[in-house]
Design a protein around this motif. Structure first.
Motif, short mmCIF file in Angstrom:
data_model
loop_
_atom_site.label_atom_id
_atom_site.label_comp_id
_atom_site.label_asym_id
_atom_site.label_seq_id
_atom_site.Cartn_x
_atom_site.Cartn_y
_atom_site.Cartn_z
N SER A 146 45.86 -24.92 38.11
CA SER A 146 44.49 -24.42 37.90
C SER A 146 43.81 -24.20 39.23
O SER A 146 43.10 -23.22 39.43
CB SER A 146 43.67 -25.42 37.09
N ILE A 150 42.38 -20.66 40.24
CA ILE A 150 40.93 -20.49 40.41
C ILE A 150 40.56 -20.15 41.86
O ILE A 150 39.71 -19.30 42.10
CB ILE A 150 40.19 -21.77 39.95
N ASN A 207 33.50 -35.01 44.99
CA ASN A 207 33.21 -33.88 44.11
C ASN A 207 33.05 -32.59 44.88
O ASN A 207 32.39 -31.66 44.42
CB ASN A 207 31.94 -34.16 43.30
N LYS A 211 33.33 -23.99 44.09
CA LYS A 211 32.84 -23.25 42.93
C LYS A 211 31.34 -23.00 43.08
O LYS A 211 30.60 -23.87 43.51
CB LYS A 211 33.09 -24.04 41.64
N THR A 212 30.89 -21.82 42.71
CA THR A 212 29.46 -21.53 42.80
C THR A 212 28.91 -20.94 41.50
O THR A 212 27.73 -20.73 41.37
CB THR A 212 29.17 -20.51 43.93
N GLY A 213 29.75 -20.66 40.54
CA GLY A 213 29.26 -20.05 39.30
C GLY A 213 28.77 -21.08 38.30
O GLY A 213 28.42 -22.21 38.68
N ASN A 214 28.76 -20.73 37.05
CA ASN A 214 28.29 -21.63 36.00
C ASN A 214 29.32 -22.69 35.62
O ASN A 214 28.99 -23.65 34.94
CB ASN A 214 27.94 -20.81 34.74
N ILE A 215 30.57 -22.46 36.00
CA ILE A 215 31.60 -23.45 35.65
C ILE A 215 31.78 -24.40 36.83
O ILE A 215 32.18 -23.98 37.91
CB ILE A 215 32.94 -22.77 35.31
N PRO A 216 31.47 -25.68 36.63
CA PRO A 216 31.61 -26.63 37.73
C PRO A 216 33.07 -26.86 38.11
O PRO A 216 33.97 -26.46 37.38
CB PRO A 216 31.00 -27.93 37.17
N GLY A 217 33.29 -27.50 39.23
CA GLY A 217 34.66 -27.80 39.65
C GLY A 217 34.66 -29.06 40.49
O GLY A 217 33.75 -29.87 40.43
N GLY A 218 35.71 -29.20 41.29
CA GLY A 218 35.71 -30.28 42.28
C GLY A 218 36.41 -31.55 41.87
O GLY A 218 36.37 -32.53 42.57
N LEU A 219 37.08 -31.55 40.72
CA LEU A 219 37.72 -32.79 40.29
C LEU A 219 39.24 -32.77 40.40
O LEU A 219 39.86 -33.79 40.54
CB LEU A 219 37.36 -33.07 38.82
N GLY A 220 39.83 -31.58 40.30
CA GLY A 220 41.28 -31.47 40.16
C GLY A 220 42.08 -32.24 41.18
O GLY A 220 42.91 -33.07 40.84
N LYS A 222 41.04 -34.47 43.28
CA LYS A 222 40.66 -35.89 43.30
C LYS A 222 41.43 -36.65 42.21
O LYS A 222 41.93 -37.76 42.44
CB LYS A 222 39.13 -35.99 43.08
#
Lengths: 289, 117
Positions: A146, A150, A207, A211-220, A222
């Protein structure tokens, strides 16, 4: 054009050779690349993913790639996992069923990729991992994929390959992409001009997300890091000229002289791990939101 | 026709036990958002789902925090048939989403993007 490779292992030196190879072929067009493999007396099968990515990029620049003088052992490894099919050698039988086939996927092939993982991790002599570990391992691979889909902005695809070592109780798996790399992505999306290795560190911590859109990210990454720490396995991430490794709970970083043209994540899992990865029947579904 | 809870089966929407792709999460999100916008309560069933990723859950649930208040989500959305470790993953995704949308720079960027900036 004639070039040669030495043994390729899943380590800094192995990647350094691949980045050197890429630097030598990066700007070449309409050539025949004859790669002398006689010095590559060892080849960690999962390294087919980054190796294949570089060779694919070279072929897409309208060069012809030839792998010559393969040692019998390396030829056996690379034909069992289907890698050499790209270079004119038929796939040989994987009698012990320990290989996870070398494959190239398009970024839009996420479901096809999922089926590939299912096919290679269920039955077929793959390690007898606990159900919880198998689920975590599978999900970790999907998290890496992912991440590539992404963030990498790759048009040349995603490359995967793996190998199970039953005696060592180890499973190695690599995913490589030919995308823009973490350093460039963070610079472009967050305006942070980090060194290549600091960019990987940034992406694997807390975190942090581009990502800057409406879908958050930052966990994969981690989540991947947490799992591998518990499993006492190892992760190596190569992106641009950065090298980042987590092993035995400690992180080390280094820098290559030449960049890798994308990102590679190598995952090494201890398959005999019998820890509970908390697959329990007790459910606490309150206070989630 | 019932005014009760709308049950959305993730397996059915995705068509697979592997709920890993962000694009599949988007389909689930669109179902939830449509029901919430219609003033319905939603129960999201994860029955028969075997693999989940943060990318899927960010798309399916995380982005709801951009569109609905925390209070609305808490009052109208519930989950069922989820293993404990999947619940833990969802909790982490939800916490990260709340933080993400609290970040003024992030919101500014989102607004900028939506305005074509």
């Amino acid at each position: 054009m004639k070039l040669a490779l030495l043994p390729i292992r899943s380590d800094f030196d192995g990647f350094a050779q691949l980045t050197q190879l890429h630097a030598q072929v990066r700007d070449v067009r309409f050539e025949t690349l004859e790669l002398d493999m006689s010095g590559a007396t060892w080849f960690d099968a999962n390294m087919c993913a980054p190796f294949g990515a570089i060779l694919y990029k070279t072929s897409r620049s309208l060069n012809t790639v030839k792998l010559e003088n393969l040692t019998p052992d390396v030829k056996s490894i690379l034909s069992k996992n289907g890698f050499l099919m790209n270079y004119g050698v038929a796939k040989s039988a994987d009698v012990y069923k320990t290989t996870i086939e070398y494959k190239r996927f398009e970024a839009k092939d996420e479901r096809y990729f999922a089926a590939y993982i299912e096919q290679h991790l269920v039955g077929k002599g793959m390690p007898k991992m606990s159900i919880g570990l198998q689920k975590k391992f599978r999900e970790s691979i999907f998290e890496i994929l992912s991440n590539a889909v992404i963030h990498a902005e790759t048009k040349l695809g995603i490359f995967a390959c793996g190998q199970h070592f039953p005696k060592g109780g180890r499973l190695d798996f690599s995913i490589a992409d030919l995308g823009i790399g973490m350093k460039e992505n963070i610079k472009k999306k967050r305006g942070l001009d980090l060194t290549p290795e600091a960019a990987i560190k940034w992406a694997t911590e807390g975190n942090n997300t581009t990502k800057t859109g409406n879908i958050p990210g930052g966990l994969g990454l981690k989540l991947l890091r947490d799992f591998v720490t518990l499993n006492k396995g190892r992760i190596q991430i190569v992106s641009d000229a950065g090298y980042w490794e987590l092993a035995r709970g400690a992180v080390t970083t280094k820098r290559f002289e030449q960049p890798f043209p994308g990102t590679v994540v190598n995952l090494e899992i201890k398959t005999a791990d019998r820890q509970s990865y908390c697959l329990q029947s007790e459910k606490n579904l309150d206070n989630i939101f | 026709m019932s005014n009760g809870i709308v049950i959305i089966k993730v397996f059915e929407v995705v068509g697979s036990k592997l709920c890993v792709a962000s694009s599949d999460g988007q389909k689930v999100h669109d179902q939830i958002a449509a029901a919430l916008n219609a003033g319905k309560d939603v129960r999201l069933s994860f029955s028969n789902v075997e693999s989940l990723t943060s990318a899927f859950l960010n798309a399916a649930i995380g982005q709801l925090y951009a569109e609905f208040s925390e209070q609305k989500i808490r009052g109208s959305l519930s989950v069922a048939d989820m293993t404990t470790d999947d619940v833990e993953l969802l909790k982490r995704v939800v916490e990260a989403a709340k933080q993400y949308f609290k970040n003024p720079n992030q919101v500014k960027k989102i607004v900028g993007e939506n305005l074509g900036g």
